[in-house]
Motif scaffolding. Structure first.
Motif, short mmCIF file in Angstrom:
data_model
loop_
_atom_site.label_atom_id
_atom_site.label_comp_id
_atom_site.label_asym_id
_atom_site.label_seq_id
_atom_site.Cartn_x
_atom_site.Cartn_y
_atom_site.Cartn_z
N LYS A 110 0.81 -1.22 0.00
CA LYS A 110 0.00 0.00 0.00
C LYS A 110 0.84 1.26 0.00
O LYS A 110 0.50 2.24 -0.64
CB LYS A 110 -0.92 0.01 1.23
CG LYS A 110 -2.16 -0.82 1.01
CD LYS A 110 -3.15 -0.56 2.12
CE LYS A 110 -4.47 -1.23 1.81
NZ LYS A 110 -5.26 -1.41 3.04
N ALA A 111 1.92 1.25 0.77
CA ALA A 111 2.67 2.50 0.94
C ALA A 111 3.77 2.66 -0.09
O ALA A 111 4.16 3.77 -0.39
CB ALA A 111 3.25 2.56 2.35
N ILE A 112 4.27 1.55 -0.61
CA ILE A 112 5.43 1.69 -1.49
C ILE A 112 5.17 1.14 -2.90
O ILE A 112 5.25 1.89 -3.88
CB ILE A 112 6.67 0.99 -0.87
CG1 ILE A 112 7.01 1.68 0.45
CG2 ILE A 112 7.84 1.04 -1.82
CD1 ILE A 112 8.19 1.11 1.16
N LEU A 113 4.82 -0.13 -2.99
CA LEU A 113 4.85 -0.73 -4.32
C LEU A 113 3.78 -0.18 -5.26
O LEU A 113 4.06 0.17 -6.41
CB LEU A 113 4.71 -2.26 -4.20
CG LEU A 113 5.96 -2.93 -3.62
CD1 LEU A 113 5.70 -4.40 -3.37
CD2 LEU A 113 7.13 -2.76 -4.57
N ILE A 114 2.54 -0.07 -4.77
CA ILE A 114 1.47 0.42 -5.65
C ILE A 114 1.72 1.87 -6.06
O ILE A 114 1.70 2.19 -7.26
CB ILE A 114 0.09 0.19 -5.00
CG1 ILE A 114 -0.18 -1.32 -4.92
CG2 ILE A 114 -1.00 0.88 -5.78
CD1 ILE A 114 -1.46 -1.68 -4.24
N PRO A 115 1.98 2.78 -5.09
CA PRO A 115 2.27 4.16 -5.53
C PRO A 115 3.47 4.22 -6.47
O PRO A 115 3.45 4.97 -7.46
CB PRO A 115 2.59 4.89 -4.23
CG PRO A 115 2.07 4.06 -3.15
CD PRO A 115 1.95 2.67 -3.64
N PHE A 116 4.48 3.42 -6.17
CA PHE A 116 5.68 3.43 -7.01
C PHE A 116 5.35 3.08 -8.46
O PHE A 116 5.73 3.78 -9.40
CB PHE A 116 6.73 2.48 -6.43
CG PHE A 116 7.72 1.94 -7.44
CD1 PHE A 116 8.59 2.81 -8.07
CD2 PHE A 116 7.77 0.60 -7.74
CE1 PHE A 116 9.48 2.34 -9.02
CE2 PHE A 116 8.66 0.12 -8.67
CZ PHE A 116 9.52 0.99 -9.32
#
Lengths: 354, 298
Positions: A50-56
């Motif tokens: 949620k915090a890193i991979l998807i936004p990235f």
């Protein structure tokens, strides 16, 4: 020692034109893909998704779009946030008003609507150049901010001005767990990276690069600047629009125009510059850098055990962020992608550099 | 007739305030070819410094001290950022000023605090009514707006003299024309940059005090820069008079649009209208109204 292309002969035209002509590169990319598609979903935690991979991944997709425009065609745009906003709100309106439409089709249509908007705001590029154009694209940002917060039709008359995306359902299943969302975004990002990579080495990509390097010269050798510039705006906006729709539907869930404000536009341009202008790989590296850096800066005081007030911490974060941007620009103005290329060069002659 | 004149006058006053900020952009662009996005942050920083110093000491002293801070900042920017980025492309320098923006915004609020600080110049705040006999109801004007206009006028005049008549001014224009040529005739590039950043620090300080006395010194002061950007592209990056004329056009256009167009297509126009107006002008004259015409050669 391990990264060497001697003994690999190209015996057909297809091999000569392959995307990755060195065998080790192909293995590496396959390895990355296997890790991304198989290993990561098995082991990653919900927070990581949620915090890193998807936004990235979503921001990387937008960064690829912006890089096509800025890095390949040389037209600087500070209005990426606005086009992400157009993508998000088009997707919302399509999904709400035409409920039977397949969500993937919604994303594509949202991308096409953004394409039209992008071409409209790209028209000044035919007259205006350089920094004048860069600041003129801020017009798109402020206009879209106004449009989506003032015209109630776009937000379906929601009283608070914020809208909530419907659930993502297709192929008879609802894609709502972080892993499923991650896989969806990953598939789209990989697909579009591949499209971009091929686009920039095609006829159209070459006409963009010629325009970037010197537009008058390009015009003289027969490239029509109208087509080159507007097609760059169109393709770039398509990518950015889809990224905007994904950002809203997959990452945010519910949002208001503030989610796509001018700071989003600025952070997008940072990604492209820090990652490397004119590099698809650089777009991924830049997006990773900009997504991870604030999280790290947030955590550092905790790790060091320094008691610090939230206000002070946020001011310090600003300062460090600014200083790091300057540092990167000074140390490597060509971005992280250049560092990667240098590393590969070094690896090729390692361990006997002479 | 009365209301229209009032709107136009109000627009002109607002325009002068935009010009004050726009001047800072123009100065740095003229002398170093850098579009300094950090101008807004400098306005904030200077105003914060002045507001906090003037709590403890008389205003003239605070002014001098704040100016000292701005000169120090100019020196640091040259030393740490510009010097290392000589000969980079415009866009890289532009983005470096974003880094400076973030840094200064963080630093300013860290040192001076992030509340709202008032600046009281001791001016009458009540608007005056003039020309009561000519128009029904007369025309309202604010005294502090008039003063701001006077300050801006004086600033432009002195900057024009500085650029045209002094040796340093001539050196600045030479650097703006061609870095390498200027360097080869013995103009110290680094010192010129410190000077020009200091001058624009001075402009930022004046703008910060004028804006701060109207709005209070707070973070939103940094966003004034975004209002000044259309002024600069409209007037041309390289023209001091352009910044003034551009500011007046944008100020009046914005106010007229708000009053006459706002009710038709919905309020809150002022954020994008200036950009729209600037774009329309740019379509006719791509270098801005007074910008240097630029000739492409192959």
């Amino acid at each position: 020692m391990f990264y060497r292309e001697n003994g690999q002969f190209k015996t057909s035209y297809a091999e000569d034109q392959a995307l990755l002509s060195i065998r080790q590169d192909r293995w590496f990319i396959w390895l990355v893909l296997v890790v991304a598609f198989v290993v990561v979903p098995l082991f990653a935690s919900e927070y990581l998704f949620k915090a890193i991979l998807i936004p990235f991944l979503i921001l990387a997709l937008a960064a690829i779009g912006l890089n096509l425009l800025v890095g390949y065609c040389g037209q600087i745009s500070l209005g990426t946030g606005a086009f992400m906003m157009v993508g998000a709100y088009s997707a919302y309106n399509l999904a709400v008003r035409v409920p039977d439409l397949n969500i993937l089709l919604v994303f594509v249509l949202a991308g096409l609507i953004t394409t039209v908007a992008g071409m409209l705001f790209g028209i000044p590029s035919l007259r205006i150049k350089g920094l004048y154009l860069a600041v003129a694209t801020l017009a798109a940002q402020f206009f879209m901010d106004w449009l989506f917060s003032r015209v109630k039709w776009f937000t379906n008359d929601s009283p608070s001005g914020s809208v909530t995306a419907p659930a993502i359902t297709f192929f008879g299943a609802t894609w709502d767990s972080p892993t499923e969302k991650y896989l969806l975004v990953l598939a789209i990002a990989v697909l579009f990276a591949l499209i971009a990579k091929n686009l920039v080495r095609s006829n159209i990509g070459r006409s963009w690069m010629a325009t970037r390097d010197m537009d008058v010269a390009a015009e003289i050798i027969g490239i029509r600047p109208v087509y080159a510039k507007l097609s760059a705006f169109a393709v770039s906006s398509f990518f950015v629009g889809i990224a905007g729709a994904l950002w809203a539907f997959v990452h945010l869930g519910s949002w208001e125009p503030l989610a796509f404000d001018i700071n989003r536009s600025f952070s997008m341009i940072f990604m492209v510059i820090i990652g490397g202008l004119g590099s698809i790989l650089g777009s991924f590296l830049g997006a990773a850098f900009i997504v991870v850096l604030p999280l790290l800066l947030n955590q550092v005081p905790h790790w060091l055990g320094i008691p610090i007030s939230t206000a002070t911490a946020s001011h310090l974060e600003f300062m460090i962020f600014g200083a790091l941007i300057i540092f990167f620009l000074i140390v490597e103005p060509h971005g992280l992608a250049r560092l990667w290329a240098i590393a590969k060069e070094k690896l090729r002659i390692w361990p006997f550099p002479h | 007739m009365g209301p229209l004149i009032e709107v136009v006058l109000g627009g002109l006053m607002a325009g002068v305030l935009y010009s004050l900020v726009a001047l800072g952009f123009v100065l740095i662009y003229k002398a170093s070819g850098v579009f300094n996005f950090a101008q807004g942050a400098m306005v904030l920083f200077a105003a914060l410094a002045f507001a906090r110093f003037s709590e403890k000491m008389p205003m003239p002293v605070a002014f001098v001290l704040a100016m000292g801070v701005m000169v120090l900042m100019a020196w640091l920017v040259e030393r740490l950022v510009l010097r290392s980025l000589v000969n980079q492309e415009g866009i890289i320098l532009f983005l470096a000023t974003f880094g400076i923006t973030y840094f200064i915004e963080g630093l300013g609020q860290l040192i001076f605090g992030s509340d709202i600080y008032p600046i009281d110049l001791g001016l009458p705040k009540e608007p005056k009514i003039i020309l009561e006999d000519t128009f029904q109801g007369g025309i309202l004007i604010n005294i502090d707006d008039l003063l701001a206009a006077a300050v801006a006028g004086a600033l432009v005049l002195s900057l024009a003299l500085f650029f045209q008549k002094t040796g340093t001014g001539r050196a600045l224009r030479a650097v703006a024309d061609d870095h390498q040529a200027a360097q080869s005739v013995g103009i110290p590039l680094n010192r010129i940059w410190v000077i020009v950043w200091s001058v624009s620090g001075f402009v930022a300080l004046v703008a910060g005090i004028v804006w701060g006395s109207k709005l209070g010194v707070q973070f939103s002061l940094a966003l004034v820069a975004l209002k000044a950007i259309p002024v600069v592209i409209l007037g041309g990056f390289t023209s001091v008079p352009g910044a003034i004329v551009g500011g007046l056009i944008i100020g009046v256009g914005e106010k007229l649009a708000e009053v006459y167009l706002g009710p038709i297509i919905g309020g809150g126009l002022e954020n994008w209208f200036a950009y729209g107006l600037a774009l329309v002008f740019l379509m006719v004259r791509p270098e801005g109204l007074f910008g240097e015409r630029h000739i492409d050669r192959v």
